[in-house]
Motif scaffolding. Structure first.
Motif, PDB file in Angstrom:
ATOM      1  N   GLN A   1       5.797  -6.125  -8.813  1.00 20.40           N
ATOM      2  CA  GLN A   1       4.818  -5.519  -7.764  1.00 20.40           C
ATOM      3  C   GLN A   1       5.135  -5.156  -6.623  1.00 20.40           C
ATOM      4  O   GLN A   1       4.713  -3.813  -6.049  1.00 20.40           O
ATOM      5  CB  GLN A   1       3.598  -6.688  -7.500  1.00 20.40           C
TER       6      GLN A   1
ATOM      7  N   LEU B   1       6.807 -10.887 -12.130  1.00 17.32           N
ATOM      8  CA  LEU B   1       5.816 -10.150 -11.672  1.00 17.32           C
ATOM      9  C   LEU B   1       5.568  -9.855 -10.307  1.00 17.32           C
ATOM     10  O   LEU B   1       5.309  -8.722 -10.252  1.00 17.32           O
ATOM     11  CB  LEU B   1       4.215 -10.756 -12.134  1.00 17.32           C
ATOM     12  N   GLU B   2       5.672 -10.570  -9.234  1.00  9.05           N
ATOM     13  CA  GLU B   2       5.965 -10.397  -7.926  1.00  9.05           C
ATOM     14  C   GLU B   2       6.866  -9.207  -7.804  1.00  9.05           C
ATOM     15  O   GLU B   2       6.750  -8.306  -6.890  1.00  9.05           O
ATOM     16  CB  GLU B   2       6.132 -11.557  -7.129  1.00  9.05           C
TER      17      GLU B   2
ATOM     18  N   ILE C   1      -0.739  -5.452 -13.887  1.00  9.53           N
ATOM     19  CA  ILE C   1      -0.426  -6.723 -13.158  1.00  9.53           C
ATOM     20  C   ILE C   1      -1.553  -7.516 -12.964  1.00  9.53           C
ATOM     21  O   ILE C   1      -1.723  -8.781 -12.986  1.00  9.53           O
ATOM     22  CB  ILE C   1       0.626  -6.453 -11.915  1.00  9.53           C
ATOM     23  N   ALA C   2      -2.678  -7.050 -12.230  1.00  7.15           N
ATOM     24  CA  ALA C   2      -3.793  -7.593 -11.922  1.00  7.15           C
ATOM     25  C   ALA C   2      -4.401  -8.286 -13.065  1.00  7.15           C
ATOM     26  O   ALA C   2      -4.867  -9.356 -12.838  1.00  7.15           O
ATOM     27  CB  ALA C   2      -4.555  -6.782 -11.129  1.00  7.15           C
TER      28      ALA C   2
ATOM     29  N   LEU D   1       6.742  -1.626  -7.551  1.00  5.22           N
ATOM     30  CA  LEU D   1       5.586  -0.724  -7.705  1.00  5.22           C
ATOM     31  C   LEU D   1       4.946  -0.282  -6.491  1.00  5.22           C
ATOM     32  O   LEU D   1       4.858   1.020  -6.350  1.00  5.22           O
ATOM     33  CB  LEU D   1       4.613  -0.992  -8.653  1.00  5.22           C
ATOM     34  N   LEU D   2       4.778  -1.226  -5.494  1.00  4.97           N
ATOM     35  CA  LEU D   2       4.257  -0.679  -4.148  1.00  4.97           C
ATOM     36  C   LEU D   2       5.149   0.188  -3.299  1.00  4.97           C
ATOM     37  O   LEU D   2       4.790   1.217  -3.017  1.00  4.97           O
ATOM     38  CB  LEU D   2       3.808  -1.908  -3.506  1.00  4.97           C
TER      39      LEU D   2
ATOM     40  N   THR E   1       6.592   1.580 -14.533  1.00  2.48           N
ATOM     41  CA  THR E   1       5.427   1.960 -14.825  1.00  2.48           C
ATOM     42  C   THR E   1       5.065   2.132 -16.483  1.00  2.48           C
ATOM     43  O   THR E   1       4.324   2.394 -17.124  1.00  2.48           O
ATOM     44  CB  THR E   1       4.910   3.475 -13.937  1.00  2.48           C
TER      45      THR E   1
ATOM     46  N   LEU F   1      -0.018  -1.283 -11.744  1.00  2.00           N
ATOM     47  CA  LEU F   1      -0.524  -2.307 -10.609  1.00  2.00           C
ATOM     48  C   LEU F   1      -1.827  -2.998 -11.256  1.00  2.00           C
ATOM     49  O   LEU F   1      -1.811  -4.169 -11.171  1.00  2.00           O
ATOM     50  CB  LEU F   1      -0.883  -1.892  -9.249  1.00  2.00           C
TER      51      LEU F   1
ATOM     52  N   TYR G   1       0.545  -6.739 -17.774  1.00  2.00           N
ATOM     53  CA  TYR G   1       1.571  -5.720 -17.618  1.00  2.00           C
ATOM     54  C   TYR G   1       2.854  -6.397 -18.451  1.00  2.00           C
ATOM     55  O   TYR G   1       3.069  -7.332 -18.608  1.00  2.00           O
ATOM     56  CB  TYR G   1       2.046  -6.061 -16.022  1.00  2.00           C
TER      57      TYR G   1
END
Length: 123
Positions: free
Chosen positions: A14, A10-11, A86-87, A17-18, A111, A83, A91
């Motif tokens: 993330q 997941l990290e 994920i939060a 995605l960022l 995505t 995102l 995800y």
């Protein structure tokens, strides 16, 4: 159903995605500035400028730049939704059937909201 991905996975997604978000923001800002220039040129263009055989018309420029801006805006929206997933722990879960989305698919399209089977059905 919550994701079955590891915290490390997941990290990694993330971070990916960022980075995509930052790239899309940069394109959006760059083309927003260019759109201002094209808008100014269009408002001051004479009829001859619109029919210049040496290059694209202002209308063509506007259309092309508008398409790039729309793509960047859509990408930002898609990244923000990913995102948010994920939060909230969803995800990697298909929004249509609820099955897990293959990590390989997410690597190719971080995505993605649909598993490959559902994407084939709706696409």
């Amino acid at each position: 159903m919550s994701t079955t991905m590891t915290p490390t996975q997941l990290e990694r997604f993330q971070v990916k995605l960022l980075k995509e978000r930052a790239d899309a923001e940069e394109r959006f800002a760059e083309f927003g500035d260019v759109m201002s220039e094209v808008r100014a040129a269009r408002s001051g263009a004479s009829a001859d400028d619109e029919h210049d055989p040496e290059g694209p018309t202002m209308t063509q420029e506007w259309s092309q730049r508008s398409a790039v801006l729309a793509d960047a805006r859509a990408e930002l929206s898609n990244v923000d939704r990913a995102l948010a997933r994920i939060a909230d722990g969803t995800y990697g879960i298909c929004s249509r059937c609820g099955k897990r989305i293959a990590v390989a698919r997410l690597e190719a399209r971080p995505t993605a909201e649909l598993c490959i089977d559902c994407a084939r059905l709706v696409g």
